[in-house]
Write an enzyme that holds these catalytic residues in place. Structure first.
Site, PDB file in Angstrom:
ATOM      1  CD  GLN A 282      -1.145  -0.015   3.738  1.00 41.18           C
ATOM      2  OE1 GLN A 282      -1.666  -1.102   3.950  1.00 41.18           O
ATOM      3  NE2 GLN A 282      -1.342   1.038   4.514  1.00 41.18           N
ATOM      4  CB  CYS A 288      -4.863  -1.173   5.378  1.00 40.82           C
ATOM      5  SG  CYS A 288      -5.803  -0.242   6.615  1.00 40.82           S
ATOM      6  CG  HIS A 424      -3.345  -2.754   9.483  1.00 41.14           C
ATOM      7  ND1 HIS A 424      -3.272  -1.968   8.348  1.00 41.14           N
ATOM      8  CD2 HIS A 424      -2.563  -3.845   9.225  1.00 41.14           C
ATOM      9  CE1 HIS A 424      -2.480  -2.545   7.466  1.00 41.14           C
ATOM     10  NE2 HIS A 424      -2.047  -3.694   7.967  1.00 41.14           N
TER      11      HIS A 424
END
Length: 477
Positions: A282, A288, A424
């Site tokens: 990324q 993410c 995340h």
């Protein structure tokens, strides 16, 4: 900034030691959302109303205690957190700069100097203790350091770096050797000698943090130097993580998935069955959420059509009008955006740039589509069974232990990994056991030079780090 960052880590470590020593099993109290563990810090956005009041108070006290002729104001917000400590303690890091207003003028608006050399910037750490029910605030700490304009010279020469004063010569030489190896391995180049020295200090503090995490890990993980070892915790969070995931009021309700029939196999890995594409990166972008969702859809498309496609994350970054591109997003929004767009292009047709661009989606290039999406059970056994039958799963977790993870099965103390502070999004591709330790196999999106060839392995069986809180999948009919 380094002191405040490491102080937060150290405080968390001390809190964990105290909690483990005095109340075994108290980690279960983390399974509720208010502020996580009592006294643990919660990251704040600049727009937080309480933070705004605390910052205004700190700014006023700063100017009252300053002998400077001109008023100084906050010119840049860097980071902030709050803790419940018989009130609320705010820890705030900002940049302060000169305005054109003299203190005696008492003007309502004060502009900053247009000339950079007159701004006289300082980076300041403030700690404010606020007791709302008493209407009182106290400035507990104020620590400021002047900033200098960087010299227009790049350096990747470690020989010129200066070890911290007071360090033993042998320890300094070892540290410089480790830092040089780190710079060469990850191709690090810094903008000035001062910046290189600063990164060396951050690297040193991060080595200590990794050692503390290592000493308290309950699994088989190895922590140490990673490509993120020259970043402060604040830099790492703001660049690679996704704070929107823990804002539960933003989450769109999803249809519940039907439970899998029958028990889960003892182990399963979709990499062995062709449903998982290569690890992607990324970059310096909090996207993410897009990689997690795309990974899930790649698996679903493969299971329905027999073809594994590498699909476009950049399409979501550019064309999802609800989420915030590199500023974070939610999988539930991403599924809906894909449905509205009409599908996804391949990676080769719509390649990843790592920053938001104008939406360039072309309906004529759609290579895959979805019909709807659904949310899975929060029971880990049910998640295992569903995954083994239906494909990789989009999940999210608290990434506390991931900055310095190298290999093995990570099992941080639960108090480090508040399940209500997930930040995340990743892809669950399988599960199994290593030397008696159960694990989840997690495909990350930080490149193949992270962890075990781009994968993170997390202890399975105690809802660790909130891994069960946000499990979802697209549906391809």
């Amino acid at each position: 900034m380094t002191d405040s960052r490491f102080g937060a880590r150290a405080a968390l470590l001390c809190l964990a030691l105290a909690a483990v020593g005095s109340a075994p099993g108290s980690g279960e109290d983390l399974d509720r959302p208010p502020f996580g563990a009592p006294g643990s810090p919660v990251q704040l956005r600049e727009s937080d109303p309480g933070l705004k009041r605390a910052l205004k108070f700190a700014e006023d006290r700063y100017n009252l205690g300053s002998n400077a002729m001109h008023v100084r104001r906050v010119s840049k917000f860097i980071s902030a957190s709050k803790q419940l400590v018989k009130g609320i303690r705010y820890t705030i890091t900002v940049e302060m700069s000169n305005t054109q207003c003299k203190k005696s003028a008492m003007l309502r608006t004060c502009d900053f100097y247009p000339e950079p050399h007159q701004l006289k910037r300082e980076v300041c750490l403030f700690e404010v203790w606020d007791i709302p029910w008493q209407g009182t605030s106290t400035l507990l700490k104020q620590k400021c350091q002047a900033t200098e304009e960087p010299r227009p010279r790049e350096t990747n020469k470690v020989e010129d770096l200066h070890p911290s004063a007071g360090q033993p010569l042998e320890a300094s030489a070892q540290l410089l050797g480790q830092f040089k190896e780190f710079m060469v391995k990850y191709n690090k180049v810094y903008s000035s000698q001062e910046e290189a020295d600063r990164r060396l200090q951050i690297f040193h503090e991060n080595l200590k943090t990794a050692e503390k995490i290592q000493s308290m890990d309950q699994g088989s993980a190895e922590y140490g130097v990673t490509k993120f070892s020259d970043l402060t915790e604040e830099e790492f969070r703001s660049t690679y993580l996704n704070p929107l995931l823990s804002q539960w009021t933003l989450h769109r309700p999803m249809k519940p998935a039907a439970l899998a029939r029958g028990p889960a196999p003892a182990s399963w890995d979709w990499r062995e069955h062709g449903a998982v594409s290569a690890v992607k990166n990324q970059g310096m972008c909090g996207s993410c959420w897009a990689f997690s969702v795309i990974g899930n859809i790649e698996g679903q498309w493969f299971l329905k059509n027999g073809t594994l496609l590498s699909l476009s994350e950049q399409e979501l970054v550019d064309c999802d009008r609800v989420d915030h591109a590199c500023g974070g997003g939610l999988p539930s929004n991403a599924y809906e955006a894909i449905e509205k767009l009409g599908g996804l292009e391949t990676e080769s047709d719509y390649s990843y740039a790592g920053h938001k661009q104008r939406c360039g989606f072309a309906s004529g290039k759609v290579a895959a589509y979805i019909n709807t999406s659904m949310e899975l059970s929060k029971d880990e056994n049910e998640i295992s069974a569903w995954l083994a039958k239906n494909g990789p799963v989009s999940v999210a977790l608290n990434a506390f232990a991931m900055q310095f993870y190298r290999r093995g099965v990570s099992h941080p103390l639960k108090i480090f990994c508040n399940p209500w502070m997930i930040d995340h999004a990743v892809l669950l591709v399988g599960y199994g056991e290593r030397k008696g330790i159960p694990f989840w196999a997690i495909k990350n999106s930080w490149g193949e030079d992270y962890g075990e060839q781009g994968y993170y392995y997390l202890y399975k069986g105690s809802n660790l780090c909130g891994i069960n809180k946000m499990c979802s999948s697209a549906v391809v009919n």
